[in-house]
Design a protein around this motif. Structure first.
Motif, PDB file in Angstrom:
ATOM      1  N   THR A   1      59.944 -36.408 -16.799  1.00 50.62           N
ATOM      2  CA  THR A   1      59.345 -37.143 -18.136  1.00 50.62           C
ATOM      3  C   THR A   1      59.052 -35.877 -19.014  1.00 50.62           C
ATOM      4  O   THR A   1      58.813 -34.769 -18.501  1.00 50.62           O
TER       5      THR A   1
ATOM      6  N   CYS B   1      58.464 -44.409 -15.513  1.00 53.08           N
ATOM      7  CA  CYS B   1      56.874 -43.908 -15.862  1.00 53.08           C
ATOM      8  C   CYS B   1      56.348 -44.850 -16.705  1.00 53.08           C
ATOM      9  O   CYS B   1      56.762 -45.526 -17.763  1.00 53.08           O
TER      10      CYS B   1
ATOM     11  N   ALA C   1      55.952 -40.109 -12.928  1.00 48.84           N
ATOM     12  CA  ALA C   1      57.201 -40.710 -12.724  1.00 48.84           C
ATOM     13  C   ALA C   1      57.501 -41.091 -11.349  1.00 48.84           C
ATOM     14  O   ALA C   1      56.773 -40.616 -10.271  1.00 48.84           O
TER      15      ALA C   1
END
Length: 319
Positions: free
Chosen positions: A101, A188, A198
């Protein structure tokens, strides 16, 4: 053990478990330098590794095994979150694309180099556990501290080659990888264990690699938001999952999602009086691994209550 399991490659760092054709869990051996579980996925035309262990040495074995069982180089690496037992092996996968992420990348960029510098500057750090081990109040905590010291010694042994490898591609809520053999979803739901967590979901196989959002018979640790974490676990419980790979502990089932959710709720329900002093581990969790983490968790909730009290007093002040 089945003949198929016996035929799998072995490693001193982990035990490889086949969850489905081309889907493997790498469950760590305590105290060897891996520390956080990993996963291997054959997409058909590409190999993916989920999390990369604590040390480059352990990661090299993970890469060796991944390429052996899939017959092809690792093309993708996923970092579930920024903690060192899930990312320090990144550098071993030189030709792979690392996915995470955006927030996890930011946290790694902000804190990763400093942490590596600290490891390199303080090779004596593992020795600091000697006194803690001697003073451990029970055998379970003593064994836990010994294993933790061994993990840090393994990291110390590899400190000369530690470098920071940041993710190459980032996403916010979801990213789907379409391989010739299967589809994998990176998802996520926000931050719970850390500010961003995630996980990898295989809808066809009903398997999920959950990182530290879920542990199995192991005390989870708090670096994020407990309330948000419970919300994430509620959403995970709605997915069609049959088997899951936790960040710590053995391969589990959805029952372990519920167990961690209950653990967080139980600790969040403790009153200030409950945690004013030393507190015993509740009976429901007395046999869980990593008992020293429970002591840290009480500190987290003690601080949380103090912050909530200050906020409430601020609200109640006359204008």
């Amino acid at each position: 053990m089945s003949s198929a399991q016996e035929a799998l490659p072995t490693s001193p760092y982990f035990t490889l478990e086949c969850l489905a054709d081309g889907v493997y869990a790498a469950i760590i051996a305590p105290g060897m330098g891996a520390w956080g579980n990993a996963g291997i996925l054959n997409l058909g035309d590409a190999t993916l590794v989920f999390d990369t262990f604590l040390t480059p040495g352990a990661a090299r074995d993970l890469r060796r095994v991944a390429e052996q069982v899939t017959g092809q180089p690792v093309r993708y690496v996923v970092n579930s979150h920024y903690h060192m037992d899930h990312i320090h092996g990144n550098q071993v996968f030189e030709n792979a694309v690392i996915l995470a992420t955006e927030r996890t990348r930011e946290l790694l960029a902000d804190r990763g180099a400093e942490l590596i510098a600290q490891v390199k500057a303080h090779p004596e750090y593992p020795d600091s556990f000697d006194e803690l081990i001697q003073q451990a109040p029970d055998e379970a905590r003593r064994r836990d501290l010994v294993d933790t010291q061994r993990e840090y010694r393994a990291l110390n042994d590899d400190r000369g080659e530690l470098t920071l490898r940041l993710p190459d591609i980032t996403f916010e809520q979801s990213l789907t990888l379409h391989g010739s053999q299967r589809t994998a979803q990176l998802l996520c739901y926000g931050g719970g264990h850390t500010p961003s967590d995630a996980f990898l979901y295989l809808p066809a196989e009903r398997i999920a690699f959950l990182g530290d959002l879920v542990s199995v018979q192991t005390h989870p640790s708090f670096y994020g938001d407990a309330d948000a974490w419970m919300g994430i676990l509620d959403r995970l419980a709605q997915l069609d999952i049959q088997r899951l790979v936790p960040g710590h502990g053995a391969v589990g089932t959805p029952a372990n999602i519920r167990a961690v959710r209950q653990y967080i709720a139980d600790l969040a329900a403790l009153t200030a009086a409950d945690i004013a002093g030393a507190i015993d581990i509740p009976a429901a969790y007395a046999d869980w691994a990593a008992p020293t983490t429970f002591d840290d968790n009480i500190g987290y909730f003690r601080q949380r209550q103090q912050v909530q009290q200050v906020q409430q007093e601020t609200v109640n002040q006359p204008s």
